[in-house]
Scaffold this motif. Structure first.
Motif, PDB file in Angstrom:
ATOM      1  N   LEU B 126       0.883  -1.146   0.048  1.00 10.53           N
ATOM      2  CA  LEU B 126       0.089   0.058   0.073  1.00 10.53           C
ATOM      3  C   LEU B 126       0.910   1.229   0.005  1.00 10.53           C
ATOM      4  N   ASP B 127       1.953   1.222   0.823  1.00 15.09           N
ATOM      5  CA  ASP B 127       2.625   2.347   0.774  1.00 15.09           C
ATOM      6  C   ASP B 127       3.423   2.488  -0.525  1.00 15.09           C
ATOM      7  N   GLY B 128       3.830   1.824  -1.446  1.00 16.26           N
ATOM      8  CA  GLY B 128       4.455   1.410  -2.534  1.00 16.26           C
ATOM      9  C   GLY B 128       3.455   2.125  -3.560  1.00 16.26           C
ATOM     10  N   ILE B 129       2.248   1.951  -3.411  1.00 16.42           N
ATOM     11  CA  ILE B 129       1.223   2.365  -4.151  1.00 16.42           C
ATOM     12  C   ILE B 129       1.115   3.947  -4.128  1.00 16.42           C
ATOM     13  N   ARG B 130       1.057   4.219  -2.952  1.00 15.78           N
ATOM     14  CA  ARG B 130       0.927   5.542  -2.585  1.00 15.78           C
ATOM     15  C   ARG B 130       2.140   6.433  -2.960  1.00 15.78           C
ATOM     16  N   ALA B 131       3.452   5.921  -2.775  1.00 17.43           N
ATOM     17  CA  ALA B 131       4.595   6.636  -2.972  1.00 17.43           C
ATOM     18  C   ALA B 131       4.686   6.879  -4.704  1.00 17.43           C
TER      19      ALA B 131
END
Lengths: 335, 335
Positions: B126-131
């Motif tokens: 999820l963090d990677g998608i946001r980043a």
């Protein structure tokens, strides 16, 4: 190979040329000899590492192969040369990865290998050497004692001695990493290379200085094993009394003059990093990039951690040169 | 693409042909579209895994790229198609890796991405998608609820819905892995492929059935999320009430009929493995191969652990499809 020295940004061409022992054409040709399993290693951006370090971090991953280090590139050339020369036996001293790679390259060509290593070398490397059918001899001392012992075996048995960084195959094999970087289409400003005996640094440096002279080649060595870096800075061979670092792959004490001479031509800088930075680099590689690396492969991250301003906003390649770690030690580092 | 059904070892050619939605020629052409950072992934033998499992284990490593999974092969095709069709927005439901890969492929092409995921998906995904600048919407339920919500967004906003495994790009993108296996020069008897929605299994299976029909294609799914395997065995879509597994990347409940139909043509078997075998597979990948993998990527090892006789002495390829794990969970698994 001649390298044109640039002065004020202008290539001086044949006016001022400095020699190294490496030849770009041989490095190109090496790719036809090296087993493809060692070539074309991944090069990819780690967004998480970059975010943490304030620059663009490209990882050149040299451990996704059967020996989990870049050393196979060189030992393929060595073993091929042995077979073509009708030789069937070879001995080397090794901190572990060279022996592992040589055992791999030799076995499939029917060449007998003896490896001399320190008994303090990581078990995973020693076990791997044995598993590949090489004869392993352990010395009760450091890598320099293993080197002495290997010389003795070569003389006594009358067989080929492979000397890491001195034997040009080890440098030019590693040089194929440089070709892959240049041909990747990826733009970068700096390449960080772990510095031990100098094979990888001279190999990659040679190619970059010839084909991408604007790229800065920075060698990174542990403070605890600084012999080659001190030699590079003083432009003469400087030995050290001891080598104390968790980065077992680069823990030499006696730099080789010929290698230093090449390194003076192709490296733009050589820096030393602290042990705690190496450990932090190992940790970051795991947490931010999901990569299990040996300490030598975290030297580039350590350099970025210690001098963030130098790398801020730049496009940095770090060569992740190996991943052979004993899990007991590894768990201590990442704990 | 037609696939010749072999009967008693003899290809019946045009006499009996079975259809899938995949086309070998499109899979070949895909390599001209997919960013090279996702192509040519490492394929190497792990001596330690092989010794432990009593067979030859070749690892096809699909996580040495900027999104740490194979999904970029498919999303590159999707994003390229969007741009060529003049579309600038796309939405997908994702267990995490598809969204991450789509966000990567879309960002560099100026395409807007919305990803719907379960709030229970790994934070690292999820963090990677946001980043990567995608809009992330979390649903308070599992992947199937995310799929419903993505359909709603696509309809409401009138934008392209990317459906994993249904959209042929996701299957044919993964099919390029099969091409690389066939062209590697490495000999193998069996390929183990993680089975979720079926994109990877149909893609790789298609290529192998056409170009290396003697190779057995075995799909592996967790016992806790067995919908597609049950469907394959019963030759009809079987849904499940729940999906409970640590292998979050393959935890679907509603197989897609079109994908099942293809899978029935190209897969030789589909097996289920227990959670404890998956955890053991994750551990072995770390300890024996130095690889940090997500549970879905350990399914092949789990299958070998559960049925050693089946694989004894054979040459096995296991596709290590992703490496995005939350370290807290990971430390629990390897403890």
């Amino acid at each position: 190979m001649n390298i044109a020295v640039r002065w004020m940004g202008t290539p001086l061409g044949s006016v001022v040329m400095r020699q190294t022992r490496l030849e770009l054409e041989r490095i190109r040709a090496a790719r036809g000899v090296i087993d493809p399993v060692f070539l074309g290693s991944p090069l990819f951006e780690s967004g998480a590492l970059g975010a943490r370090l304030g620059c663009t971090v490209q990882v050149k991953l040299e451990m996704a192969n059967p020996v989990r280090s870049f050393k196979g590139r060189g030992t393929e050339l060595v073993a091929d040369g042995l077979v073509r020369g009708g030789e069937r036996r070879v001995v080397c001293a090794s901190a572990g990865n060279l022996g592992l790679a040589l055992a791999w390259s030799a076995r499939r060509r029917g060449v007998e290998v003896a490896v001399v290593a320190s008994r303090f070398a990581p078990e995973v490397k020693l076990d791997g050497i044995r598993a590949l059918g090489a004869r392993l001899e352990l010395v009760d001392g450091d890598h320099e004692l293993a080197r002495e012992r290997a010389v003795g075996i070569a003389q006594y048995d009358g067989i080929r001695l492979l000397e890491d960084s001195l034997d040009i195959e080890t440098c030019e094999g590693a040089g194929t990493i440089g070709l892959e970087l240049v041909e990747s289409g990826v733009a970068f400003d700096v390449v960080l290379v772990a510095l031990g005996g100098g094979a990888m640094a001279t190999g990659i440096g040679q190619v970059l200085k010839e084909l991408a002279p604007g790229v800065e080649v920075v060698c990174v060595q542990p403070e605890g094993a600084p012999a080659m870096t001190r030699s590079w800075r003083e432009r003469r061979v400087v030995s050290t009394e001891s080598a104390k670092t968790i980065a077992d792959g680069v823990a030499g004490r006696f730099p080789i003059a010929e290698v230093l001479s090449d390194l003076l031509v192709v490296a733009d800088d050589a820096v030393l990093v602290r042990e705690e930075s190496i450990v932090e680099g190992v940790r970051m590689m795991l947490h931010d990039a999901g990569l299990v690396v040996e300490p030598s492969a975290a030297l580039g991250i350590a350099a970025m951690l210690e001098d963030p301003e130098r790398f801020a906003g730049r496009r940095v390649v770090t060569v992740v040169c190996g991943g052979n770690v004993d899990m007991d030690s590894y768990y201590r580092w990442i704990a």
